[in-house]
Design an enzyme around this catalytic site. Structure first.
Site, PDB file in Angstrom:
ATOM      1  CE  LYS A  86       1.917  -9.301   2.268  1.00 18.24           C
ATOM      2  NZ  LYS A  86       2.229  -7.904   1.833  1.00 18.24           N
TER       3      LYS A  86
ATOM      4  CB  SER B 138      -0.612  -5.816   3.339  1.00 22.29           C
ATOM      5  OG  SER B 138       0.406  -5.993   2.369  1.00 22.29           O
TER       6      SER B 138
ATOM      7  CB  SER C 142       2.644  -3.419   2.309  1.00 21.96           C
ATOM      8  OG  SER C 142       1.369  -2.850   2.192  1.00 21.96           O
TER       9      SER C 142
END
Length: 520
Positions: A110, A189, A213
């Site tokens: 990420k 996210s 997330s």
């Protein structure tokens, strides 16, 4: 349209199965390697026998990114050193010096995790620069021999910028799409991390979570996500929201891959005091705890959450029946204090975000130095306003009480206490080993004008308490995946991973995505 900082995509969608010869991963038999189905132990067996190389495996994933990512937009950028890292892994294997089960395994990270050789942006155009050093968890992956394949798109600032954000969208990367139905949202996210593994663009991905997330995007994409107990994985070098709740964790298509990655990530780090709190007898090899049949005799609480709708409730009913068939005792439960948690969490996060993002930005050589600078930047950059224009959370965080404010301190104490009690009291009252709950609703349509339709309360108690939460595919609502989360007390990561793996064995719910344009 946002211009993506990833190399140009060349061709249309291809099937998940890639032959070893066409992917530069030649085997003596020429049999195809099914990237979707292969787990890390199977890949290591192939590499040990000489039927696969790390260079071949990495090339297969790079080839798939070139051919498939145009559909889902999960990968921000690939690591130009990925093939060189794979070649180093192959050299170690030839010399008999393999570093462990992650050696040669491609991992997508990420883009809120610092990587010194690649930009780390948190999805924001304000932060397009390289950090001074790797995050601690990146060093752990390097030490384990993993191949850093690239950086994954995410919800900008981990969904902590606008009051009505669109999950999976960032100013740097644009919109990530759900691979099951492309006009549906992947949740946030860690959207790019989840979609990256769901679409077989990497073997493993790293996500991060403050509340939901990791687990929500994993549930939405029929993948496995592990939100660890807070303190097992160092947060040093991870763009923060709240030190009281943030943690990074692994995501993959198979529980065993998540367990192996978690074993590599876990470490004590003097620069993150939370890692000093985990007990000395905490397991270090989570895969060793994945034994078939562990659900037999376990007492599992089912938290239905009918607010997620009848299709999800049908998945929960099937889950309950499967657990009973596996020999578990199942009791329906409703954890307490949920309304109060909802009242307290957001205002506490506003204070913590302002404190922690200012500290993080001070470590970067380029870009805004504090939250006020970020807010000013967003007003000046039209491309940061192409999906959702607002930055209400930034503005509210600037006006929030400071971290030493007595009102804030009392609020955070009550919030964390109630979250722990929500799980601890439920476990004790019913003598449970774990709580299982639906992870997510069916994915909503992505719409920049209206933002998310995210009713996902099941992640909150474990997220706020700092307790483990593992989601595993459980079924579908039509074409849209639904996950089941297993939660328990702090440091019970090995237990919930074991339950998730046994559930994966008895309910093999995952099926590869079909990249449908839409559904009725």
């Amino acid at each position: 349209m946002v211009r993506r900082p990833v190399f140009r995509i060349l061709t249309a969608l291809v099937a998940v199965t890639i032959t070893m010869s066409t992917a530069a991963a030649a085997s003596a038999t020429g049999r195809p390697l099914d990237l979707d189905a292969a787990d890390i132990p199977a890949l290591q067996t192939r590499m040990s026998s000489g039927r696969l190389t790390a260079v071949g495996l990495t090339s297969a994933y790079l080839d798939r990114i070139r051919k498939v990512d145009r559909k889902v937009n999960a990968v921000l950028t690939v690591n130009p050193a990925a093939l060189a890292q794979a070649a180093e892994s192959d050299a170690r294997r030839r010399a008999g010096k393999t570093l462990g089960p992650l050696d040669g395994i491609p991992v997508l990270v990420k883009d809120n995790v610092d990587t010194r050789s690649m930009q780390t942006t948190a999805g924001s155009r304000a932060l397009r620069s390289k950090p001074t050093k790797d995050a601690t968890l990146i060093r752990r992956l390097r030490d384990a021999g993993a191949v850093l394949l690239g950086k994954a798109n995410l919800s900008e600032w981990a969904n902590f910028r606008a009051a009505k954000p669109t999950s999976g969208w960032s100013g740097v990367g644009g919109q990530t799409n759900n691979p099951y139905v492309l006009d549906r949202n992947p949740c946030g996210s860690s959207a790019g991390s989840a979609v990256g593994v769901a679409a077989s663009l990497a073997q493993v991905a790293i996500g991060s979570e403050t509340d939901g997330s990791i687990v929500c995007p994993a549930g939405m994409t029929s993948t496995v996500g592990h939100k660890p107990s807070l303190g097992l994985v160092s947060r040093t070098g991870v763009v923060p929201i709240s030190a009281e709740q943030d943690t990074a964790g692994p995501m993959a298509r198979h529980v065993v891959d998540v367990a192996l990655t978690m074993s590599a990530l876990q470490s004590r780090d003097p620069s993150d005091p939370a890692t000093g709190a985990y007990p000395p007898d905490q397991p270090t090899d989570y895969a060793a705890h994945l034994r078939p049949g562990v659900l037999k005799g376990a007492r599992i609480g089912i938290w239905r959450l009918p607010v997620l709708g009848p299709d999800v409730d049908a998945v929960v009913t099937r889950t309950k029946n499967s657990l009973v068939k596996a020999g578990a005792e199942v009791i329906e439960v409703t954890p307490p204090y949920m309304a109060r948690l909802g009242e307290l969490e957001f205002p506490a996060l506003l204070t913590e975000f302002h404190r922690d993002i200012d500290r993080y930005l001070a470590t970067r050589r380029e870009g805004p130095r504090d939250l006020a600078g970020l807010t000013a930047y967003n007003r000046s950059d039209p491309l940061e306003q192409t999906c959702f224009a607002g930055q209400e959370l930034f503005e509210q965080a600037l006006a929030a009480p400071g971290p030493h404010d007595p009102g804030y301190l009392a609020m955070r104490h009550e919030l964390t206490d109630l979250a722990k009690r929500s799980i601890d009291e439920t476990l004790a009252l019913h003598r449970l080993d774990a709580i299982a709950a639906p992870t997510n609703p069916p994915a909503w349509k992505t719409d920049c004008k209206t933002g998310d339709n995210d009713v996902i309360p099941s992640s909150t108690p474990a997220a706020v308490a700092g307790y483990p939460d593992v989601t595993v595919p459980a079924g579908f609502a039509g074409e849209l995946p639904v996950g089941i989360s297993f939660m328990a007390g702090r440091w019970a990561d090995a237990r919930v991973l074991a339950y998730a793996a046994d559930f994966e064995r008895i309910v093999p719910a995952r099926k590869p995505p079909r990249y449908l344009k839409t559904v009725g």
